[in-house]
Write an enzyme that holds these catalytic residues in place. Structure first.
Site, short mmCIF file in Angstrom:
data_model
loop_
_atom_site.label_atom_id
_atom_site.label_comp_id
_atom_site.label_asym_id
_atom_site.label_seq_id
_atom_site.Cartn_x
_atom_site.Cartn_y
_atom_site.Cartn_z
N LYS A 129 0.87 -1.19 0.00
CA LYS A 129 0.00 0.00 0.00
C LYS A 129 0.89 1.22 0.00
O LYS A 129 2.05 1.17 0.44
CB LYS A 129 -0.88 0.00 1.26
CG LYS A 129 -2.11 0.89 1.15
CD LYS A 129 -3.28 0.22 0.45
CE LYS A 129 -4.42 1.18 0.22
NZ LYS A 129 -5.62 0.52 -0.29
N ASP A 169 -7.03 4.58 -4.45
CA ASP A 169 -7.68 4.43 -3.13
C ASP A 169 -8.29 5.81 -2.86
O ASP A 169 -8.51 6.59 -3.79
CB ASP A 169 -6.66 4.01 -2.06
CG ASP A 169 -7.32 3.60 -0.73
OD1 ASP A 169 -7.84 2.48 -0.65
OD2 ASP A 169 -7.35 4.40 0.22
P1 NDP Z 1 -12.95 7.92 -2.67
O1 NDP Z 1 -11.90 8.94 -2.44
O2 NDP Z 1 -13.47 7.71 -4.03
O3 NDP Z 1 -14.20 8.22 -1.72
C1 NDP Z 1 -14.07 8.28 -0.34
C2 NDP Z 1 -15.40 8.72 0.25
O4 NDP Z 1 -15.32 8.66 1.66
C3 NDP Z 1 -15.76 10.16 -0.11
O5 NDP Z 1 -17.16 10.29 -0.10
C4 NDP Z 1 -15.13 10.93 1.05
O6 NDP Z 1 -15.73 12.19 1.27
C5 NDP Z 1 -15.39 9.99 2.21
N1 NDP Z 1 -14.34 10.13 3.23
C6 NDP Z 1 -13.00 10.06 3.04
N2 NDP Z 1 -12.35 10.26 4.19
C7 NDP Z 1 -13.31 10.45 5.13
C8 NDP Z 1 -13.28 10.72 6.52
N3 NDP Z 1 -12.12 10.81 7.17
N4 NDP Z 1 -14.47 10.85 7.16
C9 NDP Z 1 -15.64 10.75 6.50
N5 NDP Z 1 -15.72 10.52 5.18
C10 NDP Z 1 -14.58 10.36 4.51
O7 NDP Z 1 -12.36 6.55 -2.06
P2 NDP Z 1 -12.83 5.06 -2.35
O8 NDP Z 1 -14.30 5.01 -2.54
O9 NDP Z 1 -11.94 4.49 -3.37
O10 NDP Z 1 -12.42 4.36 -0.97
C11 NDP Z 1 -13.31 4.31 0.15
C12 NDP Z 1 -12.85 3.20 1.08
O11 NDP Z 1 -12.84 1.96 0.39
C13 NDP Z 1 -11.44 3.36 1.66
O12 NDP Z 1 -11.41 2.81 2.95
C14 NDP Z 1 -10.61 2.51 0.72
O13 NDP Z 1 -9.41 2.07 1.34
C15 NDP Z 1 -11.57 1.36 0.48
N6 NDP Z 1 -11.30 0.57 -0.71
C16 NDP Z 1 -11.31 1.13 -1.95
C17 NDP Z 1 -11.10 0.34 -3.06
C18 NDP Z 1 -11.21 0.88 -4.45
O14 NDP Z 1 -11.17 0.08 -5.39
N7 NDP Z 1 -11.40 2.18 -4.65
C19 NDP Z 1 -10.78 -1.09 -2.93
C20 NDP Z 1 -10.89 -1.60 -1.58
C21 NDP Z 1 -11.10 -0.77 -0.53
P3 NDP Z 1 -15.15 13.52 0.57
O15 NDP Z 1 -15.71 13.50 -0.83
O16 NDP Z 1 -15.65 14.62 1.40
O17 NDP Z 1 -13.65 13.39 0.59
#
Ligand code: NDP
Length: 448
Positions: A129, A169
């Site tokens: 990572k 991510d």
């Molecule tokens: P994105 O950046 O596309 O979206 C993240 C979302 O979560 C946004 O809506 C963001 O809000 C919100 N967010 C981020 N940080 C916080 C926080 N500290 N508190 C509250 N809300 C928060 O990321 P992903 O959708 O790709 O990833 C989301 C999760 O899924 C993570 O844990 C990631 O590790 C996991 N994941 C992702 C994969 C992938 O293929 N993308 C694969 C496996 C796991 P805002 O728009 O305001 O930033």
């Protein structure tokens, strides 16, 4: 909390002493070691040969300066990380996270989780990572590009299609992957599958964008059906509105559920008529605005400042898809009180240990991230295969692989739990099934 095995407890104490002030990493290691208690009793060779001591220590940590120039001509300096945790079963594989909260402990926790998740997919990928404390929010495309190019100027020395293959991510989507890949290609003068999540015009796989959210729903569907339930007619709450949340919403809706709430890091929207996903995508992906904009166009919907209270909305199924530790013990108790019968983790480690214990004790079906969100990395591995073959599969072909992988993954985790006396506990099952494959490869190599 003590782990009920003296050796594993000693490993945990050493991890804490060697990695001080990294609570997320400690949390992730503790959960896995707790699941391994019956495994070390049955297979003492893992202890004797030092497999577990090696497993909790990253093979390599790369930490570097990332200087870049902002639109005002001022030099900014961020920190970059890549943790190459374990390559026993394949090249390191795992995303890059750009978020101000990123530090070494977050990347270690994510890299450690990735070892087991990648193993569970059944595909030949190791765990890694990376990321940076850079915040893409509010930056111009030019600033993001200059940052990504500087980040890759250092990272390219350590990665490669057979060595380490990063992906996206939090904060790293199609735009960032494009800048990173373009710069790698320029530096190395080669076109290889060194990153996944690429655009479709330059080596990306169909269905990769959808894969984590879709995979989460496929996994959850298998779990629900195994217990005589389904998405059909269920009310669903999803936190987040990024990549994972968006496609979880799309697939849950296609399975007949009604998604009534989504969030971002500022707050959440509740729409009793069901979330209008096209509107969410326009606000978040195209306009890059806040989710609060949603209620300007939907009079029946409400916006609430602060995202943690989203779990107070009554639902049958909760899919936390935003970030780590976003659903705590109190939120779990509220979900239970409101009759929620399934929680599946789309984000990595979104439920605190207290939440997981409360949900499991109340008989709520619980799908841990390691298994439930593995569809993203599995499809990344399929992207690597297509790149190696210089070939493309159709959306349907990739989606078919994904459905099979998530079905097998559910059954493997479920069977491993039953085999080690913890039937129904998918946390233990996922940890054990993921561990066994990696541990056996490590045993075969001897001390390396
Ligand atoms: P994105 O950046 O596309 O979206 C993240 C979302 O979560 C946004 O809506 C963001 O809000 C919100 N967010 C981020 N940080 C916080 C926080 N500290 N508190 C509250 N809300 C928060 O990321 P992903 O959708 O790709 O990833 C989301 C999760 O899924 C993570 O844990 C990631 O590790 C996991 N994941 C992702 C994969 C992938 O293929 N993308 C694969 C496996 C796991 P805002 O728009 O305001 O930033």
């Amino acid at each position: 909390m003590m782990i009920q095995d003296a050796y594993l407890n000693g490993v945990m104490e050493r991890v804490i002493a060697r990695n001080p002030a990294e609570p997320e990493f400690h949390q992730a290691v503790r959960e896995v070691l707790t699941s391994l208690v019956p495994v070390v009793a049955a297979r003492p060779e893992y202890v004797r040969e030092g497999v577990i001591d090696c497993l909790v220590e990253p093979e390599r940590i790369i930490k570097f300066r990332v200087p870049w120039v902002d639109d005002q001509g001022i030099v900014q300096v961020n920190r970059g990380f890549r943790v190459q945790f374990n390559s026993a079963i394949g090249p390191y594989k795992g995303g890059l996270r750009f978020h101000p909260s990123v530090y070494e402990g977050i990347i270690k926790f994510l890299g450690f989780e990735q070892i087991f998740k990648n193993s569970l997919t059944g595909l030949p990928i190791g765990g890694g990572k990376g990321g940076s404390d850079f915040d893409p929010k509010g930056k111009s495309d030019g600033e993001v590009m200059r940052f990504c190019q500087s980040f890759m100027t250092e990272l390219f020395k350590y990665i490669g299609p057979d060595t380490d293959v990063p992906a996206g991510d939090i904060g790293v989507g199609a735009r960032e992957i494009g800048y990173l890949f373009g710069h790698y290609k320029r530096l190395r003068n080669e076109f290889t599958g060194v990153l996944t999540g690429k655009g479709l015009t330059y080596g990306g796989s169909l269905a990769r964008t959808e894969a984590t959210g879709y995979g989460l729903c496929y996994f959850t569907d298998n779990m629900l059906r195994d217990h005589g339930r389904s998405f059909e007619g269920a009310t669903v709450v999803i936190s987040g509105s990024g990549n994972v949340a968006t496609y979880a919403c799309q697939k849950a809706t296609a399975f007949g559920a009604k998604v009534v709430a989504m969030s971002d890091s500022n707050g959440y929207v509740y729409d009793p008529n069901g979330i209008d996903l096209a509107l969410i995508k326009r606000i978040k992906e195209v306009e890059r605005k806040r989710i609060s904009e949603y209620v300007k166009e939907k009079s029946a919907a409400q916006y609430h400042e602060g995202c943690r209270d989203i779990w107070q909305i009554p639902c049958d199924i909760a899919l936390p898809c935003a970030t780590q530790n976003e659903l705590d013990g109190a939120a779990a108790m509220t979900l239970i009180k409101n009759g929620c019968y399934a929680v599946a983790e789309g984000a990595n480690m979104p439920c605190t240990p207290e939440a997981v214990s409360a949900l499991q004790a109340a008989g709520v079906l619980f799908a841990p991230a390691k298994a439930a969100n593995a569809g993203g990395v599995a499809t990344s591995a399929l992207e690597m295969s297509q790149n190696s073959m210089r070939f493309y599969w159709t959306f349907e072909e990739v989606d078919e692989h994904l459905q099979r992988i998530m079905r097998d993954l559910y059954h493997n985790a479920s069977q491993a739990a039953a085999q080690y006396g913890m039937a129904g506990d998918l946390v233990a099952g996922a940890n054990i099934a993921g561990f066994l494959k990696v541990a056996d490869a490590m045993l075969a190599y001897g001390v390396v």
